[in-house]
Design a protein around this motif. Structure first.
Motif, PDB file in Angstrom:
ATOM      1  N   LEU A   1       0.784  -1.130  -0.130  1.00  0.00           N
ATOM      2  CA  LEU A   1      -0.090   0.021  -0.213  1.00  0.00           C
ATOM      3  C   LEU A   1       0.928   1.173   0.022  1.00  0.00           C
ATOM      4  O   LEU A   1       0.426   2.301  -0.553  1.00  0.00           O
ATOM      5  CB  LEU A   1      -0.977   0.034   1.224  1.00  0.00           C
ATOM      6  N   LEU A   2       2.017   1.394   0.693  1.00  0.00           N
ATOM      7  CA  LEU A   2       2.702   2.243   0.941  1.00  0.00           C
ATOM      8  C   LEU A   2       3.575   2.825  -0.608  1.00  0.00           C
ATOM      9  O   LEU A   2       3.540   3.806  -1.036  1.00  0.00           O
ATOM     10  CB  LEU A   2       3.801   2.179   1.817  1.00  0.00           C
ATOM     11  N   GLY A   3       3.943   1.607  -1.333  1.00  0.00           N
ATOM     12  CA  GLY A   3       4.414   1.635  -2.413  1.00  0.00           C
ATOM     13  C   GLY A   3       3.643   2.004  -3.627  1.00  0.00           C
ATOM     14  O   GLY A   3       3.757   3.016  -4.505  1.00  0.00           O
ATOM     15  N   ALA A   4       2.492   1.694  -3.607  1.00  0.00           N
ATOM     16  CA  ALA A   4       1.154   2.109  -4.536  1.00  0.00           C
ATOM     17  C   ALA A   4       0.866   3.340  -4.099  1.00  0.00           C
ATOM     18  O   ALA A   4       0.713   4.400  -5.212  1.00  0.00           O
ATOM     19  CB  ALA A   4       0.084   1.368  -4.380  1.00  0.00           C
ATOM     20  N   SER A   5       0.813   3.926  -2.850  1.00  0.00           N
ATOM     21  CA  SER A   5       0.561   5.435  -2.698  1.00  0.00           C
ATOM     22  C   SER A   5       1.421   6.205  -3.306  1.00  0.00           C
ATOM     23  O   SER A   5       1.322   7.330  -3.925  1.00  0.00           O
ATOM     24  CB  SER A   5       0.170   5.687  -1.283  1.00  0.00           C
TER      25      SER A   5
END
Length: 76
Positions: A8-12
């Protein structure tokens, strides 16, 4: 940290980078459109200062000559 939170952090981060890139591209396109408008309507030429006269150009050349002499260490 588990795998889901890292994903999720990478996608955001990728989404934020993409949005920033789109905003920069939109600004660049707007600037190019403005310059095209100025060129087609002759606004760019009106914004320039009037041409300098021969006396002013001669004065500038004399100043440059003096500065070059100072830089070379020659007394005038």
């Amino acid at each position: 940290m588990n795998l889901l939170s890292i994903g999720l952090l990478g996608a955001s981060i990728l989404v934020a980078l993409g949005l920033a890139s789109l905003a920069a591209l939109k600004g660049w396109q707007g600037w190019l459109d403005l310059k095209r408008f100025e060129l087609t309507h002759g606004i760019a030429e009106q914004a320039l200062p009037p041409a300098t006269g021969r006396i002013e150009i001669a004065d500038l050349r004399e100043r440059v000559r003096k500065l070059e002499a100072i830089a070379a260490g020659i007394d005038i």
